[in-house]
Every structure is written in C-alpha cells, then in structure tokens.
Design a protein around this motif. Sequence first.
Motif, mmCIF file in Angstrom:
data_model
loop_
_atom_site.group_PDB
_atom_site.id
_atom_site.type_symbol
_atom_site.label_atom_id
_atom_site.label_comp_id
_atom_site.label_asym_id
_atom_site.label_seq_id
_atom_site.Cartn_x
_atom_site.Cartn_y
_atom_site.Cartn_z
ATOM 1 N N ASP A 102 0.978 -1.614 -0.155
ATOM 2 C CA ASP A 102 -0.091 -0.357 -0.065
ATOM 3 C C ASP A 102 0.736 1.275 0.089
ATOM 4 O O ASP A 102 1.755 1.934 0.440
ATOM 5 N N PRO A 103 0.842 2.301 -1.228
ATOM 6 C CA PRO A 103 1.678 3.233 -1.000
ATOM 7 C C PRO A 103 2.017 4.423 0.139
ATOM 8 O O PRO A 103 2.657 5.121 0.358
ATOM 9 N N PHE A 104 0.161 3.894 0.974
ATOM 10 C CA PHE A 104 0.669 5.192 2.232
ATOM 11 C C PHE A 104 1.218 4.546 3.348
ATOM 12 O O PHE A 104 1.818 4.815 4.187
ATOM 13 N N MET A 105 2.391 3.470 3.443
ATOM 14 C CA MET A 105 3.066 2.824 3.997
ATOM 15 C C MET A 105 4.013 3.246 3.938
ATOM 16 O O MET A 105 5.530 2.771 3.932
ATOM 17 N N LEU A 106 4.461 4.258 2.778
ATOM 18 C CA LEU A 106 6.136 4.468 2.817
ATOM 19 C C LEU A 106 6.585 5.125 3.591
ATOM 20 O O LEU A 106 7.982 5.161 3.866
ATOM 21 N N GLU A 107 5.986 6.268 4.707
ATOM 22 C CA GLU A 107 6.929 6.273 5.811
ATOM 23 C C GLU A 107 7.566 5.212 6.192
ATOM 24 O O GLU A 107 8.511 5.500 6.793
ATOM 25 N N LEU A 108 6.386 4.385 6.684
ATOM 26 C CA LEU A 108 6.816 3.177 7.291
ATOM 27 C C LEU A 108 8.376 2.083 6.645
ATOM 28 O O LEU A 108 9.206 2.386 7.500
ATOM 29 N N ILE A 109 8.299 2.476 5.572
ATOM 30 C CA ILE A 109 8.904 1.757 4.331
ATOM 31 C C ILE A 109 10.444 2.715 4.564
ATOM 32 O O ILE A 109 11.702 2.402 5.182
ATOM 33 N N PHE A 110 10.365 3.986 4.627
ATOM 34 C CA PHE A 110 11.650 4.599 4.418
ATOM 35 C C PHE A 110 12.248 5.190 5.222
ATOM 36 O O PHE A 110 13.440 4.816 5.278
ATOM 37 N N HIS A 111 11.805 4.881 6.910
ATOM 38 C CA HIS A 111 12.139 4.473 8.110
ATOM 39 C C HIS A 111 12.212 3.094 7.893
ATOM 40 O O HIS A 111 14.146 3.236 8.788
ATOM 41 N N ARG A 112 12.009 2.514 8.026
ATOM 42 C CA ARG A 112 12.853 1.015 7.790
ATOM 43 C C ARG A 112 14.663 0.908 7.507
ATOM 44 O O ARG A 112 15.589 0.832 7.423
ATOM 45 N N ARG A 113 14.468 1.843 5.902
ATOM 46 C CA ARG A 113 15.529 1.924 5.308
ATOM 47 C C ARG A 113 16.380 2.929 5.582
ATOM 48 O O ARG A 113 17.411 2.564 5.743
ATOM 49 N N MET A 114 16.396 3.898 6.609
ATOM 50 C CA MET A 114 16.737 5.081 7.411
ATOM 51 C C MET A 114 17.421 4.541 8.108
ATOM 52 O O MET A 114 19.043 4.546 8.154
ATOM 53 N N LEU A 115 17.219 2.929 8.704
ATOM 54 C CA LEU A 115 17.786 1.981 10.141
ATOM 55 C C LEU A 115 19.073 1.555 9.346
ATOM 56 O O LEU A 115 20.523 1.584 10.151
ATOM 57 N N GLU A 116 19.375 1.124 8.401
ATOM 58 C CA GLU A 116 20.214 0.872 7.452
ATOM 59 C C GLU A 116 21.160 1.603 6.313
ATOM 60 O O GLU A 116 21.675 1.429 6.104
ATOM 61 N N TYR A 117 20.613 3.087 6.871
ATOM 62 C CA TYR A 117 21.686 3.542 5.395
ATOM 63 C C TYR A 117 23.142 4.133 6.308
ATOM 64 O O TYR A 117 23.182 3.987 7.628
ATOM 65 N N PRO A 118 24.225 3.386 5.866
ATOM 66 C CA PRO A 118 25.410 3.345 6.090
ATOM 67 C C PRO A 118 25.792 5.213 6.688
ATOM 68 O O PRO A 118 26.882 4.650 7.544
ATOM 69 N N PRO A 166 11.618 10.622 12.250
ATOM 70 C CA PRO A 166 11.220 9.946 11.812
ATOM 71 C C PRO A 166 9.339 10.301 12.731
ATOM 72 O O PRO A 166 8.793 9.011 13.296
ATOM 73 N N TYR A 167 8.982 10.850 11.471
ATOM 74 C CA TYR A 167 7.563 10.909 11.483
ATOM 75 C C TYR A 167 6.010 10.746 10.919
ATOM 76 O O TYR A 167 6.586 10.529 9.982
ATOM 77 N N TYR A 168 5.074 9.762 11.150
ATOM 78 C CA TYR A 168 4.643 9.262 10.182
ATOM 79 C C TYR A 168 3.281 10.109 10.129
ATOM 80 O O TYR A 168 2.288 10.091 10.539
ATOM 81 N N ALA A 169 4.017 11.110 9.369
ATOM 82 C CA ALA A 169 2.579 11.945 9.241
ATOM 83 C C ALA A 169 1.687 11.713 8.402
ATOM 84 O O ALA A 169 0.500 12.477 9.132
ATOM 85 N N GLY A 170 1.637 10.754 7.795
ATOM 86 C CA GLY A 170 -0.201 10.347 7.023
ATOM 87 C C GLY A 170 -0.487 9.910 7.846
ATOM 88 O O GLY A 170 -1.919 9.754 8.092
ATOM 89 N N LEU A 171 0.427 9.094 8.778
ATOM 90 C CA LEU A 171 -0.985 7.883 9.517
ATOM 91 C C LEU A 171 -1.161 8.549 10.740
ATOM 92 O O LEU A 171 -2.584 8.620 10.789
ATOM 93 N N ASP A 172 -0.679 9.270 11.178
ATOM 94 C CA ASP A 172 -1.350 10.363 12.303
ATOM 95 C C ASP A 172 -2.425 11.139 11.436
ATOM 96 O O ASP A 172 -3.296 12.044 12.285
ATOM 97 N N SER A 173 -2.019 11.650 10.583
ATOM 98 C CA SER A 173 -3.614 12.430 9.888
ATOM 99 C C SER A 173 -4.733 12.131 9.908
ATOM 100 O O SER A 173 -5.714 12.209 9.701
ATOM 101 N N LEU A 174 -5.073 10.915 9.670
ATOM 102 C CA LEU A 174 -6.076 9.669 9.824
ATOM 103 C C LEU A 174 -7.022 10.382 10.267
ATOM 104 O O LEU A 174 -8.236 10.073 10.912
ATOM 105 N N LYS A 175 -6.359 10.465 11.913
ATOM 106 C CA LYS A 175 -7.397 11.054 13.526
ATOM 107 C C LYS A 175 -8.259 12.238 12.758
ATOM 108 O O LYS A 175 -9.417 12.657 12.986
#
Length: 450
Positions: free
Chosen positions: A90-106, A121-130
């Motif tokens: 789901d494209p709206f999970m990009l925040e989570l995907i990006f965060h996970r990749r940031m954790l292995e940034y060299p 590392p703020y999940y702005a889109g998910l927080d906007s749902l409320k």
Amino acid sequence: MPSASLTTVAILLLLLISTTATTSEESESESEDECRDRWIHIRDLPTRFNLDLLTNCSQYPVFDNFCPHLFHHGLGHKTHNSSHSWYRTDPFMLELIFHRRMLEYPCLTSDPNLANAIYIPYYAGLDSLKYLFGPQLNSSFLHGLDLFHYLAAAAHPHIWKKNLGHDHFLVMARPAWDFTQPLSNDPPIFGTSFLELPQFFNVTALTLESRAYPWQEQAIPYPTSFHPPNLPFLESWLNRVKKTRRSTLMLFAGGGGMSANPNVRRSIRLECESHNNNSNSNVSWGYEKMCEFVDCSNGICEHDPIKFMRPMLQSSFCLQPPGDTPTRRSTFDAIVAGCIPVFFEEMSAKRQYGWHLPEKEYDEFSVFIRKEDVVFKGVKIMDVLMRIPRGEVRRMREKVIEYLMPRIMYRKHGSSLGLRNKKDAFDIAIDGTLLRIKSRIQDLEAQRLE
C-alpha cells in the motif's frame, strides 16, 4: 484488532527499536571519505509520533483497515508464499518503508552536530487519519503542532534552533494537498493544515505528490509491489520484461471515465471501446490488440498487482491520465513492467519527480499528449502512438527498463550488497534531500554574514 495483527505490530516495534540501536553504532564506523557531506542524524521521537500509530491500524474503517499492510515493515503480505520480490504494498505505508530503510543507511551519526541532515521519523500520513477520518475531524488545524513543540522544546532544543528546521526532513505518505487546508477554514474541509503551519516552512517534506509552487515539498515515487532482495532477482525480472512480447499497443488501468462530462478518462474509454467494437478496425505493427482497458474501479487493483502487471507487460504504452489529483501510482507500476508512460498534463510527473525522472530526458522515455487536445479537439491517442517510429519505441522502452526501473523501485530492506550498489528510489531521494539541505544551509549562513 485481530490478535495476529497485534503480534505483528509488536514484532515490528521490537525490530525497529533493536535495529535503531545497532545501526547507528555501525554507521559511525564508516570512513570519513565515504560519508563526507552525507551524515544523517535520526531525531529521537516519542513513540506516539510513529510506532504507537501502528497499533491503531484497524480504527479507521472509513479509510481502510491497514493492519495487513504492516507486514514486512510496510511492504505488506507477499503476493504468493513463494514470492521473493512481490508484495501487496500500500503506497500509504511509505513512511514505514522509508523509516526502515533509514535505519540501515550507512552514514548515520548519533551526534546531531556532525550531521549534514536530520531525519524526523514521524508518520505524518498515518497520524493525519484521526483528523481526516477519526475523532479529531474538526481539529485538523492542530496536526503537527504537538510534533513542533517536541522538536523545539525537547531535551535538546538546540538541534532544531541551530538552523530553524532548514536541515530537517520528513516523509509524508499522502499527496501534499491532504496537508494544505488553510488555517482559517471554519468549518474545516478535507485535509489537515500541517504544511500551512509557519513552524514547518523550512522543513523539507518528501511527499507522494507535491504542489506546483511551495519550495519545501518534493515528490518521490509511489511504492510499487516490486521489492527485490538481491541483484539476481532484479536481473531476472529485467530479463523477463525485455523478452516479453508486446501484443497490445496501449493500455489504461484505472477507474473513472463513466461521467457524461468531458474529461480525458472518458475520452480514453470511448476511444478504446469504439475501436474494439469495430470489427473493421485495422491492427498493424504486429499488435493483436490496439487498446486494452483494465477496470480498477473501487480500488480492486490496489493490493493485487497480478490484475494489472500481466496486461502492462504485454503493452507498449500505458496511459496515465490524471484523476482526483494529477499523479498516479500506475505510472511507476508501468515503468516496472517496461511499459512506456503516456502523460496528459505536466503535473502528472514532469513537474513532480525531478530527482527520479529527469525533466530534460522526458522525451526519451515517455509520450506527452495534451488532455485538452484529446477531450476538445478530437485527437486520437492511437493515431499519435502509431506515428512514433518503431525504432524510437524500442529505444524508449530500453530507457524505461534499463535506466528508470532501478531508480523508481524501493528495494527490500536488508538487501544484498550487489543490489545496494544500485541506487533505488530511496537512495536518490536521500541524495536529493542532502543537496537541497546543503544549498539551504549555505544560503542561511550567507544571510547571517550579511
């Protein structure tokens, strides 16, 4: 929420937290030459700004129950149990995907004073749902204020105050329009006011779609369903895409076009239906079909790439008309399938994804037909595409496959070294962000010297 989802979220939290603890230490062992001007510090946020939001995954039925999309750190479930590269993303999970990749940034650093950029590392889109679908619907002007108060007045306020946010960036996995409700709207309309808050004007926001004018936004590709874990799986897919016979001239995968009002989707549907219903229609260039329509109405294709990927593989051109907003995830699905994108307005991609789809090279990998010409002047899309020489079509497809596909896909986290040597959508987004922040800091320092 089902117990399986609770278990998944709990495991996800543990993995994210443990990876954060180890990755930063490993990153600081990188050589200065490899990381010069590339150091990034991850702000330490309370979990209410990211991980806690995942536990609410079933609380927004009007939007979606996004619990299934959390698997594999936001990639979602595999399309098949034996699949290695394909997920129901789901494209709206990009925040989570990006965060996970940031954790292995060299080039992570635990010292913000050494950092060239600071990731929030703020999940702005998910927080906007409320605010969009939940209990705080009438308080959308508050979205982001809690985060700002923490960043500016936390235990280390100097991190924010040093450059007033110019060196900070975050990911917002929704179109920027969803965060641009004027603060003065009363009663509020759909959207939040996050990007209208003066407190965040200096922060670089990586969004799925940006507006034409604000300088703080930059669009980055929608995640597709293709996330290879190593170089052999990428090369295997590339070879399949190259060898697939393109038996259809053009394809449109999407919904809409049923309204009687003139619009480009309606024109595409009518042209396709008219040609396919005409038994005397010419089929040339070896095409078995001139137009195919894959009906993706009501979101039936969103988490099932099988519905559209096979038809895209068999098509030379994939039509990308605007819908509710100018951009489409389908643009990137088409590129993964080696299908040449056809755009109808510049805001669909050319004015959006400059880091990933270089603006000066658009004629080398895409076709542009003004939507006004199609809707009001009777221009036939098939006629335009058939006039393109076959050799040019072949060169455009090669550009899409060899050059664009690796740039717009998000490889799987923890991928092998061989694949990490190829820059993907995440890597290019980081490169662009670092350059933009560097330019801003230089301008800021120049102003201080005046």
